[in-house]
Design an enzyme around this catalytic site. Structure first.
Site, PDB file in Angstrom:
ATOM      1  N   GLY A 484       0.820  -1.215   0.000  1.00 52.98           N
ATOM      2  CA  GLY A 484       0.000   0.000   0.000  1.00 52.98           C
ATOM      3  C   GLY A 484       0.849   1.257   0.000  1.00 52.98           C
ATOM      4  O   GLY A 484       0.321   2.365   0.132  1.00 52.98           O
ATOM      5  N   SER A 523      12.142  -0.979   2.799  1.00 48.08           N
ATOM      6  CA  SER A 523      11.292  -0.055   3.573  1.00 48.08           C
ATOM      7  C   SER A 523      11.397   1.370   3.072  1.00 48.08           C
ATOM      8  O   SER A 523      11.304   2.320   3.849  1.00 48.08           O
ATOM      9  CB  SER A 523      11.681  -0.089   5.069  1.00 48.08           C
ATOM     10  OG  SER A 523      11.638  -1.383   5.571  1.00 48.08           O
ATOM     11  N   ARG A 524      11.611   1.546   1.769  1.00 48.81           N
ATOM     12  CA  ARG A 524      11.919   2.882   1.285  1.00 48.81           C
ATOM     13  C   ARG A 524      10.824   3.543   0.453  1.00 48.81           C
ATOM     14  O   ARG A 524      10.913   4.730   0.149  1.00 48.81           O
ATOM     15  CB  ARG A 524      13.217   2.852   0.468  1.00 48.81           C
ATOM     16  CG  ARG A 524      13.094   2.076  -0.847  1.00 48.81           C
ATOM     17  CD  ARG A 524      14.366   2.114  -1.655  1.00 48.81           C
ATOM     18  NE  ARG A 524      14.683   3.418  -2.178  1.00 48.81           N
ATOM     19  CZ  ARG A 524      14.082   3.983  -3.226  1.00 48.81           C
ATOM     20  NH1 ARG A 524      13.115   3.355  -3.863  1.00 48.81           N
ATOM     21  NH2 ARG A 524      14.441   5.167  -3.636  1.00 48.81           N
ATOM     22  N   THR A 526       7.453   4.551   0.583  1.00 54.75           N
ATOM     23  CA  THR A 526       6.737   5.742   1.042  1.00 54.75           C
ATOM     24  C   THR A 526       7.735   6.862   1.301  1.00 54.75           C
ATOM     25  O   THR A 526       7.496   8.031   0.960  1.00 54.75           O
ATOM     26  CB  THR A 526       5.968   5.430   2.342  1.00 54.75           C
ATOM     27  OG1 THR A 526       5.116   4.320   2.091  1.00 54.75           O
ATOM     28  CG2 THR A 526       5.153   6.619   2.802  1.00 54.75           C
ATOM     29  N   ALA A 721       8.281  10.726   8.223  1.00 51.94           N
ATOM     30  CA  ALA A 721       8.092   9.274   8.190  1.00 51.94           C
ATOM     31  C   ALA A 721       9.434   8.533   8.198  1.00 51.94           C
ATOM     32  O   ALA A 721      10.448   9.042   7.708  1.00 51.94           O
ATOM     33  CB  ALA A 721       7.301   8.885   6.942  1.00 51.94           C
ATOM     34  N   GLU A 726       9.802  -3.393   6.756  1.00 54.17           N
ATOM     35  CA  GLU A 726      10.566  -4.571   7.153  1.00 54.17           C
ATOM     36  C   GLU A 726      10.609  -4.834   8.660  1.00 54.17           C
ATOM     37  O   GLU A 726      10.559  -5.978   9.090  1.00 54.17           O
ATOM     38  CB  GLU A 726      12.002  -4.450   6.616  1.00 54.17           C
ATOM     39  CG  GLU A 726      12.084  -4.570   5.116  1.00 54.17           C
ATOM     40  CD  GLU A 726      13.463  -4.181   4.595  1.00 54.17           C
ATOM     41  OE1 GLU A 726      13.844  -3.007   4.792  1.00 54.17           O
ATOM     42  OE2 GLU A 726      14.147  -5.038   4.026  1.00 54.17           O
TER      43      GLU A 726
END
Ligand SMILES: Cc1cc2nc3c(=O)[nH]c(=O)nc-3n(C[C@H](O)[C@H](O)[C@H](O)COP(=O)(O)OP(=O)(O)OC[C@H]3O[C@@H](n4cnc5c(N)ncnc54)[C@H](O)[C@@H]3O)c2cc1C
Lengths: 770, 291
Positions: A484, A523-524, A526, A721, A726
């Site tokens: 998402g 995890s990059r 967004t 953010a 992860e």
């Protein structure tokens, strides 16, 4: 005022922090979403791969005549039919199809293209290969032994990254050294040495990898595949086929789960060589058996920790040695020791460190980047040992951690300097939520663990366009892998432009149509794409406000953007529709378009602390604490997780529900690795071929999961953010192992904590006590 | 994941099904729930040239007690047992068993008879039927014959059925007064095949002495195992703690498990010990409750 027109610094509007439904949610929930396996191309043939049954063997001969004679078969290719070109991320050690030697069970040896899948299956089975089996090395320890067979005899001739440390079967190694560990250990009151092992686990994406390759005029190779990294596939394919990357168009399809398993090239290259040979589009869909035999699952690791502690519970020194079973090729493995060293150091203040991690070739499939690669293995070792030390010193595990965790402004293991560190808050919140320290029933136990992780950097760029109907398009090279993240990006973009989020259409992951992106990994998404989107929004906003100021005869600084309109602050009746501004822009200069780019600022670290490193510091680091409650069946060793709590610093929760989804999903996967999942091997032969053999947790195995989101803004993330995808998978194995120990006093240092291992540990404890 | 080519037959009567089996011999396979056969065909571990689908045959889905036996027809699904209040109350062992076979999707289709005919030592019903002392009915060209469950399982994935026979019914003797049963299974994940499992059925006299005991073991050997020594030991004894523990030990000795991805032989043997004792306690409690 300038801030109003500077998108990157404009304050968060109403969309930030709102759990808007994911943009693809309705289509996914109602079965309308098109995944990779739904894509068909007119005139396509069907490919199938013949694979090695041996972990290590010389190919004496391949007879393709029976395969070619199968009705419907158009072409058969073997390794010898292809130019000898190698690919690989840090070391180019792999060919599309095996040439002369096979190096793992499941390695592609030949491929078939046929008019129908049935014919392709038939023909692949008729490829007759004569093998001379050779001795195989099945563990890193065996591969490092003097005189062990070399997995790649010609390793010195391979093209590799100049900083990569290689030697024989070693295909990557990294260290962190700081202070004087031997003196630190000598000065410590206690030195604890413990060994931990883990087994390979699979991403278990439900959609297998698929690629359709077609050569289109004027000589563009177009590949649809469910890859996470279309730009990496583009480069690899260009390299293998000897064409410019600008002639390779990789389009990411819908992705039915990836978790890092679809980062490296999977099947695109085989489809491409077949398509080239037959001059028609070729599609290959892998089977689940192939996915278990020849994918990129998580590494088995063996980790030895020596930790020196003072009587008062202060950690003074740590030595760590870790081996990663890389499998037969490099893939992600050469770079991952770097990541492992940072997790092995842990989120603790330790003045003296000597940490070393090594990736070693074996004759198994190429282990790779499963969500937070090396994280769960290393955190399992570190956090189990933290508990073990606390108990040996008769300290409360929470207190012991609080005494040693890093705090605001501290230095990380490689010398990076932290800003705000929210780890104490995370630990205290997780402990409180699980009822830490409260009395418990027999065979029930609680466990705590914490860790830290990075937000991967790398470039992102987007194109943006406003349409005359007030909607917008945002084109990003990043794929939506199901987290998402692109919904969050749309939210960020829409928020800056005062648009409803539904008005934003995302175009993603097409190497010739969308700008370069470092991709859906680490995890990059967004974080980085969100920042690029803010830059693009700022530019468009500047243009919109400039034109609107003329129309409204107002000053730019007096204008605001809301609900698809530009209005004059204080006199909201003076307003103009965004669509009218777009029309005006078209007449004036051709339209409202912009682009935005972002690259995460480098995180400074001490270069003399690290060697062989490809990941020397954790960017915009996140800290997290997990707490678990379990009950153990004392007669069978079965562990049941009853409750689970995650407290995670997310920087800023752009979309809280999406983050909770990431946390719950990660915890479920982490619990799988903690308690049941493993790709079992007998020697170098895998014993797991499908979801019946593989013990993926199911709904009934999963406890209630509580997510506590901590918001300590990062310096560089959109609205502060941090990466969130992860981390949730990293800590469960340790939290569970600690809870099991609390429940029955038995310490299991090998993953998974199968009932059998728990029972053995309990009995060992009883015998030890007797 | 595509089966090899095969010819599909959907006979409307049992006689036609038997005739088709006779015609095609070894090349034919019966399809009932399809939950074992279809996966095997997709993996090409089974490549029958002819598939004889018996789902269209009327009158095979009965589940009824008649003349002292529970008759389970060939098309009774796991879900039928699971959803039956009658089965839950009167045949708790069968109810326990059907509830832990796979998952609801599989149970909606998988048949009890198929579960026996498939004769996978990891299937759950064989042990249950061994504990219950059931009989199966095989229908072939010369009509019906009955086979005691104890002589039905002849090897891994092998049964006493002939190639031209359909397993048309399982017959379970109605429980004696003061009977109780239980099935306990250890699985790695919900819906998994058993690491090991134990089925027990006991009957008590008014004083609480065991007058009948059946013990069956799942995945404790290459075939389903009837733990006869444990059964013999239990008969004539009150089911106190020492007795059920000893029965567990005997059952463990009778188990003959092998190492596999679900556990080592030693662990499975130990599980048989623990689960047998637990299942006996549960069954005895249920028998007592029915007094
Ligand atoms: C995901 C999954 C999980 C499962 N887990 C379990 C589990 O935990 N425990 C368990 O016990 N089972 C499990 N099963 C197996 C399932 O219960 C099977 O369906 C069952 O064993 C066979 O029943 P069926 O009606 O589906 O038979 P089919 O698949 O139709 O047939 C199986 C075999 O039996 C033969 N056969 C079927 N019916 C007859 C008949 N009436 N007469 C003669 N021969 C016949 C067929 O020819 C075939 O060889 C699982 C299956 C799946 C797909």
């Amino acid at each position: 005022m300038a801030a109003a027109t500077d998108g990157l610094r404009s304050p968060a509007g109403p969309l930030i922090g709102r759990s808007v439904p994911r943009l693809d949610g309705f289509h996914k929930a109602t079965g309308r979403f098109a995944y990779g396996t739904d894509v068909v191309v007119a005139g396509m043939l069907h490919g199938r791969v013949a694979r090695s049954p041996y972990p290590h063997a010389r190919i004496r001969a391949i007879d393709t005549s029976a395969a070619l004679a199968t009705p419907g078969v158009v072409a058969v290719v073997t390794g010898r039919d292809l130019p000898e070109r190698r690919f690989g991320a840090l070391v180019k050690d792999e060919t599309v199809l095996a040439v002369d030697v096979v190096r793992y069970v499941g390695q592609p040896v030949a491929a078939v293209a046929a008019l129908a899948v049935e014919a392709a299956i038939e023909a692949a089975a008729r490829i007759a290969v004569e093998y001379d089996p050779l001795p195989a090395v099945d563990t890193p320890e065996a591969a490092l032994r003097a005189g062990a067979p070399l997995v790649h005899e010609a390793w010195t001739t391979y093209v590799a990254h100049p900083q990569l440390i290689r030697a024989g079967n070693v295909c990557g190694a990294a260290t962190i050294a700081k202070g004087d560990p031997s003196r630190g250990l000598a000065d410590a009151d206690h030195v604890f040495e413990d060994v931990f092992t883990t087994e390979p686990v699979h991403q278990a994406y439900l959609e297998p990898r698929v690629a359709i390759a077609a050569w289109e005029p004027p000589g563009v190779l177009t590949v649809h595949s469910n890859t996470q990294l279309p730009f990496e596939a583009q480069t690899v394919l260009a390299d293998l086929l000897g064409i410019p990357p600008g002639r390779v168009r990789v389009i990411t399809t819908g992705i039915g789960g990836a978790f890092g398993g679809k980062l490296r090239v999977g099947v695109e290259h085989i489809a491409a060589v077949l398509a080239q040979r037959v001059g028609r589009p070729v599609r290959i869909v892998l089977t689940m058996a192939e996915e278990f035999a020849a994918a990129y699952p998580r590494h088995a690791m063996r980790i030895t920790l020596r930790t020196g502690v003072r009587r008062d519970g202060t950690i003074v020194a740590k030595e760590a040695h870790a081996l990663l079973d890389a499998g037969a090729f490099g893939g992600s493995s050469p770079g991952l020791p770097s990541v492992a060293t940072l997790v092995l150091a842990g989120p603790y203040r330790i003045p003296h460190l000597s940490i070393e991690a090594t990736s070693v070739y074996t004759h198994k499939q190429n282990f790779g980047s499963y969500r937070a690669p090396t994280g769960p293995q290393c955190a399992f070792a570190v956090e189990s040992q933290m508990d073990m030390i606390a108990r040996r010193l008769r300290l409360d595990p929470l207190e012991f951690r609080l005494r040693n965790i890093v705090r605001d402004g501290d230095e990380g293991p490689s010398g990076q300097v932290f800003g705000k560190v929210s780890l104490e808050a995370a630990l205290r919140k997780a402990a409180a939520a699980i009822g830490w320290g409260h009395r418990r029933q027999p065979h029930h136990g609680k466990g705590l663990a914490c860790s830290w992780w990075t937000t991967t950097g790398g470039p992102s760029a987007v194109y943006a366009r406003l349409h005359a109907d007030g909607t917008a398009t945002l084109a990003t090279g990043c794929a939506e892998i199901g987290t998402g993240a692109l919904t969050a990006v749309a939210q960020i973009f829409a928020d800056d432009l005062g648009l409803p989020v539904e008005n934003v259409t995302l175009i993603s992951a097409d190497t010739l149509a969308t700008p370069y992106d470092h991709g859906a990994q680490g995890s990059r998404s967004t974080f980085a794409v969100g920042n690029a989107a803010r830059a693009a929004a700022a530019d468009i906003r500047r243009q919109v406000l400039g034109l609107a100021a003329e129309v409204l005869e107002a000053r730019v600084s007096d204008l605001g953007l809301r609900d698809g309109r530009v209005y004059v602050r204080g006199t909201p009746s003076r307003q103009v529709e965004l669509g009218d501004v777009v029309r005006l822009a078209m007449q004036r200069h051709g339209g409202l378009v912009s682009s935005g780019t972002f690259v995460a600022p480098a995180t400074p670290y001490k270069t003399d602390c690290v060697s062989g490193h490809f990941y020397p510091a954790f960017h915009a680091p996140s800290f997290h604490a997990h707490a678990a409650e379990v009950v153990v069946d004392p007669e069978t060793g079965t562990v049941r997780a009853l409750r689970y709590v995650v407290a995670q610093d997310v920087g800023k929760a752009i979309n809280p529900r999406l983050i909770e989804g990431q946390i719950e999903g990660g915890v479920v996967q982490g619990l799988g690795q903690a308690l049941r999942e493993r790709i079992a091997y007998q020697g170098a032969y895998p014993l797991v071929h499908n979801f019946s053999d593989y013990a993926l947790p199911r709904c009934g195995d999963v406890p209630q999961i509580t997510s506590i989101l901590i918001e300590e803004p990062s310096d560089s993330g959109p609205h502060g953010a941090r990466g969130v995808g992860e981390p949730p998978i990293i800590t469960p194995p340790a939290a569970i192992a600690n809870a099991v120990h609390d429940a029955v006093g038995a310490r299991v240092t090998d993953l998974p904590l199968s009932p059998e291992r728990v029972l053995r540990a309990m009995r060992g404890r009883l015998e030890g006590a007797a | 994941m595509i089966p090899a080519a095969f010819e599909y037959h959907a006979p409307a009567s049992l006689a036609d099904a038997v005739k088709l089996l006779g015609q095609h011999g070894d090349e034919a396979k019966i399809l009932s729930g399809g939950q074992s056969l279809i996966p095997l065909m997709k993996l090409r571990l089974a490549t029958p040239r002819h598939v004889v689908d018996i789902n269209g045959i009327a009158g095979l889905d009965y589940l009824k007690e008649e003349d002292g036996v529970l008759r389970i027809g060939a098309l009774v699904r796991e879900a039928d047992l699971e959803d039956s209040e009658f089965i839950r109350a009167r045949y708790p062992l069968l109810h326990d068993t059907s509830r832990v076979v796979a998952d609801p999707l599989v149970r909606n289709l998988a048949t009890v008879c198929g579960n026996l005919a498939h004769a996978d030592p990891a299937n759950d019903h064989p042990a249950a039927m061994l504990a219950l002392g059931a009989e199966v009915v095989a229908t072939g060209p010369r009509g019906e014959r009955r086979i005691a469950i104890t002589s039905f399982f002849t090897g891994p994935f092998a049964t006493a059925l002939r190639g031209d026979e359909v397993l048309t019914e399982v017959r379970v003797p109605v429980p004696l007064p003061r009977s109780g049963g239980a099935y306990l299974k250890l699985e790695r994940k919900v819906g998994d095949f058993a690491t090991a499992a134990v089925a027990v059925q006991v009957a008590l006299d008014p004083a609480g002495t065991c007058v009948h005991a059946g013990v069956g073991l799942t995945n404790a050997g290459t075939v389903p195992i009837k733990a006869r020594r444990a059964e013999g030991f239990l008969r004539g004894k009150p089911l106190d703690d020492a007795t059920v523990r000893r029965a567990g030990e005997l059952a463990a000795e009778e188990a003959d498990p092998v190492d596999d991805v679900r556990g080592s032989a030693a662990y499975k043997r130990d599980l048989v010990r623990v689960l047998t004792a637990r299942a006996l306690r549960l069954a005895a409690g249920r028998a007592g409750a029915g007094r």
